[in-house]
Design a protein around this motif. Structure first.
Motif, mmCIF file in Angstrom:
data_model
loop_
_atom_site.group_PDB
_atom_site.id
_atom_site.type_symbol
_atom_site.label_atom_id
_atom_site.label_comp_id
_atom_site.label_asym_id
_atom_site.label_seq_id
_atom_site.Cartn_x
_atom_site.Cartn_y
_atom_site.Cartn_z
ATOM 1 N N ALA A 33 50.048 14.720 -42.212
ATOM 2 C CA ALA A 33 48.807 14.263 -41.575
ATOM 3 C C ALA A 33 47.700 15.274 -41.927
ATOM 4 N N ALA A 34 48.082 16.550 -41.978
ATOM 5 C CA ALA A 34 47.101 17.587 -42.342
ATOM 6 C C ALA A 34 46.612 17.382 -43.779
ATOM 7 N N THR B 6 39.012 5.101 -47.572
ATOM 8 C CA THR B 6 38.357 5.882 -46.517
ATOM 9 C C THR B 6 36.931 6.250 -46.933
ATOM 10 N N THR C 129 39.939 6.537 -38.859
ATOM 11 C CA THR C 129 40.995 6.572 -39.869
ATOM 12 C C THR C 129 42.182 7.299 -39.226
ATOM 13 N N GLY C 130 43.277 7.460 -39.976
ATOM 14 C CA GLY C 130 44.411 8.145 -39.368
ATOM 15 C C GLY C 130 45.700 7.946 -40.133
ATOM 16 N N THR C 131 46.811 8.244 -39.469
ATOM 17 C CA THR C 131 48.109 8.168 -40.146
ATOM 18 C C THR C 131 49.135 7.384 -39.320
ATOM 19 N N TYR D 45 34.600 10.941 -40.345
ATOM 20 C CA TYR D 45 35.139 9.968 -39.394
ATOM 21 C C TYR D 45 34.872 10.408 -37.961
ATOM 22 N N ARG E 294 44.033 14.680 -43.707
ATOM 23 C CA ARG E 294 42.755 15.213 -43.194
ATOM 24 C C ARG E 294 42.052 16.016 -44.282
ATOM 25 N N ASP F 281 37.088 9.647 -35.450
ATOM 26 C CA ASP F 281 38.368 10.028 -34.867
ATOM 27 C C ASP F 281 39.453 9.826 -35.927
ATOM 28 N N PHE F 282 40.517 10.597 -35.783
ATOM 29 C CA PHE F 282 41.665 10.493 -36.682
ATOM 30 C C PHE F 282 42.862 10.237 -35.777
ATOM 31 N N ALA G 69 38.459 15.397 -45.959
ATOM 32 C CA ALA G 69 37.433 16.446 -45.893
ATOM 33 C C ALA G 69 36.896 16.691 -47.299
ATOM 34 N N ARG H 291 46.748 9.486 -34.902
ATOM 35 C CA ARG H 291 48.123 9.611 -35.395
ATOM 36 C C ARG H 291 48.988 8.815 -34.427
#
Ligand code: MSP
Length: 547
Positions: free
Chosen positions: A75-76, A26, A47-49, A89, A79, A91-92, A83, A94
């Motif tokens: 997921a938190a 990332t 990015t995301g989960t 990013y 993030r 957008d994230f 951070a 899920r």
């Protein structure tokens, strides 16, 4: 219209805790995205989960929470990890979000309508740790244990929906041959081409819903409550679903999917074939980097030797997050070879490039301007050259524009390390100029004719080249560069206090030596604190607090 640029990372399994591998990919994508924004491209960074894996259900049950609660918690964590790494990013995503789920169902419907998805029966070797089927050949080669976790494979027979992958093999091969840059680095492309010598078979894309709670988690097949969409197919669609909206549609096709070598097949074969079946344009490039290992050993759950988030945080606390980013980005497994996370190497690189390199040059120049010109930038003279050594000199504006061109060309090939080193090279040039012209000696002869002008020229040149260098270093070290720009009153940012606020112009214009955005004679240069303090190689590695 500015060029659009769309970059993605894998979406990470929520079951794992974030570690250096996730943070690296990332951060790498973040550095590319930051560079693209600096070039003036309209950039979208995703990015995301990936949340519908069976393991989510089992782990949630062990913890006595619902799968979605478990997914929310983790997921938190991802993030928070990004951070910490200062990843900016756009957008994230899920995969449990409605905006994704509804589109996945729509894509599958489209594929059913075209005959590319059909109902059949499948028997194969299931790798429970990876949630994927292995072909007979791969399973046999691996002695019927998971090549990743070493756990036994299980033979499974299921009624399944299939994707007609076999129909797309020739077109895929044609595409790869016509666009070799679509799989990088080259070693990975050859790997895919090698495997494509065997005929592709159709692949199952669903799982039967049974009494097993794990089979009840995931997106249902359209109009068939007896099947759920296989997690990998669901996950791959994230790249498209997130931008499949009126205001984002123009971002498709993606410019780069950054991944690691472990998930190459899905991205370089299954995904483009799904897109061909959907009649959508194909991503321009899948870039699969190699792996981080730790102190020479593979990182694994059984060895318990992951460079975990706590360790990364400890490094960021001691050396600064920009230093951590610098180390990962310049020493990471960008190409086909694995890279070692080693504390001694970290300190060596930190001292050489940052404490004794960038920070020290900035400090020396700032101190001299303070001492000899009361903190006010003097005007340059008529000389245009930088002295690199006793008999070597180069035009200063050329040195800058050549480095900008080199950094940009490297970035086009995703050689982020080379791109950053082009900025680092400008810092070296400044050091060489100081060593060759010896401004501290000039300062002792200020009453001699022409010496003050010469000193002024040397310091202006050094400061202005460092300013340009900092623009090239920005994608790795956004906050340190923003700090320098504030101290030197030359911020190219829309809001000097915010490194993420965007740039007033494009890189070429911003970086131009003595150009519109250049340092102005008469401007205030404050010394400020050093950006990076020297580290003692004898100190023990920063340790994560014991939790
Ligand atoms: N959920 C799937 C991806 C779906 S994408 C449509 C998945 N997730 S994962 O959590 O296992 O993440 C895999 C990715 O994490 C790798 O491709 C890589 O980006 C990163 N890394 C995990 N371990 C790594 C290293 N040791 N070194 C470098 N990166 C690695 O697979």
């Amino acid at each position: 219209m500015p060029k659009r640029f769309y970059i993605t990372t894998p979406i990470y399994y929520v079951n794992d805790r974030p570690h250096i591998g996730h943070c690296y990919t990332t951060t790498l994508a973040d550095a590319v995205a930051r560079f693209r924004r600096l070039l003036g491209n309209q950039t979208f960074f995703l990015t995301g989960t990936d949340e519908h894996a069976e393991k989510v259900v089992t782990t949630a049950a062990e913890r006595r929470v619902s799968p979605i609660q478990w997914a929310d918690t983790n997921a938190a964590e991802f993030r928070a990890a990004f951070a910490l790494m200062r990843c900016e990013y756009s957008d994230f995503i899920r995969t449990t979000e409605e905006r994704h789920k509804s589109r996945v169902v729509a894509y599958i419907r489209e594929l059913q309508a075209s005959g590319d998805v059909f109902l059949g029966e499948y028997t194969g070797w299931w790798d429970p740790s990876q949630e994927e089927y292995l072909t007979e050949t791969t399973a046999k080669e691996a002695n019927y244990v998971s090549p990743v976790s070493g756990k036994p494979l299980a033979q499974r027979t299921e009624k399944n929906y299939f994707f007609r992958l076999s129909a797309y093999q020739d077109r895929l091969l044609e595409h790869i041959r016509a666009h070799p840059e679509c799989i990088q680095p080259e070693a990975r492309r050859n790997e895919v081409l090698g495997r494509l010598r065997d005929r592709l078979t159709d692949v199952p894309i669903s799982r039967a819903v049974t009494s097993d709670p794990a089979s009840q988690w995931g997106i249902l097949m359209p109009d068939d409550p007896g099947h759920r969409i296989y997690v990998w197919i669901d996950a791959l669609f994230n790249y498209l679903s997130t931008v499949d909206t009126d205001d984002r549609r123009e971002f498709w096709p993606a410019d780069v999917h950054v991944i690691a070598k472990d998930i190459l097949w899905f991205h370089a074969v299954i995904w483009p074939c799904l897109l061909m079946a959907l009649k959508r344009p194909l991503p321009r490039c899948v870039y699969a980097h190699a792996y981080w290992v730790r102190e020479g050993r593979k990182m694994s759950k059984s060895l318990g030797n992951f460079v975990d988030l706590e360790t990364l945080r400890a490094y960021a606390d001691r050396f600064g997050v920009d230093a951590l980013r610098w180390y990962l980005l310049t020493q990471g497994p960008l190409g086909a070879t694995d890279a070692d996370f080693s504390h001694s190497k970290f300190v060596e690189v930190y001292n050489a490039d940052l404490a004794n390199g960038f920070s020290n040059s900035v400090n020396r120049v700032g101190n001299m301007i303070e001492k000899y010109f009361a903190g006010t930038l003097p005007a340059p003279g008529k000389e245009h050259s930088i002295e690199l050594g006793p008999d070597a000199r180069t035009d200063r504006a050329r040195a800058v524009s050549d480095s900008v061109a080199a950094a940009t060309a490297a970035l086009d090939r995703l050689a982020v390390d080379e791109s950053l080193l082009a900025g680092r090279r400008l810092v070296t040039i400044v050091d060489q100029h100081i060593n060759a012209t010896e401004p501290f000696k000039l300062a002792k002869r200020l009453d001699e004719p022409g010496v003050r002008d010469k000193l002024a020229d040397v310091l202006f040149t050094c400061a202005e080249v460092l300013r340009s260098a900092s623009l090239l270093l920005f994608p790795a070290m956004p906050d340190s560069c923003a700090k320098l720009w504030r101290a030197w009153n030359c911020s190219p940012l829309n809001d000097p206090a915010d490194a993420d606020s965007g740039f007033k112009a494009g890189l070429t214009e911003l970086a131009e030596f003595g150009g519109r955005f250049g340092l102005k004679p008469g401007g205030k240069i404050s010394k400020g604190d050093p950006l990076f303090m020297r580290a003692d190689p004898a100190d023990s590695p920063p340790a994560a607090p014991v939790s």
